[in-house]
Design an enzyme around this catalytic site. Structure first.
Site, PDB file in Angstrom:
ATOM      1  N   ARG A  23       0.832  -1.210   0.000  1.00  0.00           N
ATOM      2  CA  ARG A  23       0.000   0.000   0.000  1.00  0.00           C
ATOM      3  C   ARG A  23       0.864   1.257   0.000  1.00  0.00           C
ATOM      4  O   ARG A  23       0.583   2.211  -0.729  1.00  0.00           O
ATOM      5  CB  ARG A  23      -0.949   0.007   1.202  1.00  0.00           C
ATOM      6  CG  ARG A  23      -2.033  -1.070   1.104  1.00  0.00           C
ATOM      7  CD  ARG A  23      -2.841  -1.161   2.382  1.00  0.00           C
ATOM      8  NE  ARG A  23      -1.950  -1.536   3.481  1.00  0.00           N
ATOM      9  CZ  ARG A  23      -2.221  -1.372   4.763  1.00  0.00           C
ATOM     10  NH1 ARG A  23      -3.350  -0.813   5.149  1.00  0.00           N
ATOM     11  NH2 ARG A  23      -1.363  -1.750   5.684  1.00  0.00           N
ATOM     12  N   ASN A  41      -5.925  -3.000   2.168  1.00  0.00           N
ATOM     13  CA  ASN A  41      -5.900  -4.453   2.274  1.00  0.00           C
ATOM     14  C   ASN A  41      -7.321  -4.973   2.393  1.00  0.00           C
ATOM     15  O   ASN A  41      -8.208  -4.275   2.875  1.00  0.00           O
ATOM     16  CB  ASN A  41      -5.121  -4.883   3.522  1.00  0.00           C
ATOM     17  CG  ASN A  41      -3.625  -4.707   3.382  1.00  0.00           C
ATOM     18  OD1 ASN A  41      -3.092  -4.644   2.286  1.00  0.00           O
ATOM     19  ND2 ASN A  41      -2.936  -4.631   4.506  1.00  0.00           N
TER      20      ASN A  41
END
Length: 101
Positions: A23, A41
């Site tokens: 990320r 996520n």
């Protein structure tokens, strides 16, 4: 599509993409390209998100998501959905929202 057209797409990345700074690197790459959207996520162990920006920059981002990812990740598969032309950006920046779970 013309290179300057704004486009939006949804993505889901499969493989070793959690606990490998995926990320963080996705946000960094998106910001370097001037894209907006978000990445997070999932409970299923994938990473999902939306990216928006000029067509040519979006293509670079898709290639990065599919073939590169973060240094420690392993991308097995990238799914891109809902690609569409937009008249204006729907987000102000590229973020990593807190997980809902």
């Amino acid at each position: 599509m013309a290179e300057s057209e704004l486009v939006s797409f949804d993505f889901e990345i499969f493989g070793i993409v959690q606990d490998v700074f995926f990320r963080k690197f996705t946000k960094k790459k998106a910001k370097s390209l001037g894209l907006v959207g978000w990445v997070r996520n999932t409970e299923q162990g994938t990473v999902t998100g939306i990216a928006q920006g000029p067509q040519d920059k979006v293509k670079v981002m898709k290639d990065w998501l599919e073939k590169e990812g973060s240094p420690e990740s392993r991308v097995d598969r990238a799914e891109f959905k809902n690609e569409r032309t937009i008249s204006k950006l729907e987000f102000e920046s590229f973020t990593v929202p807190d997980p809902d779970y």
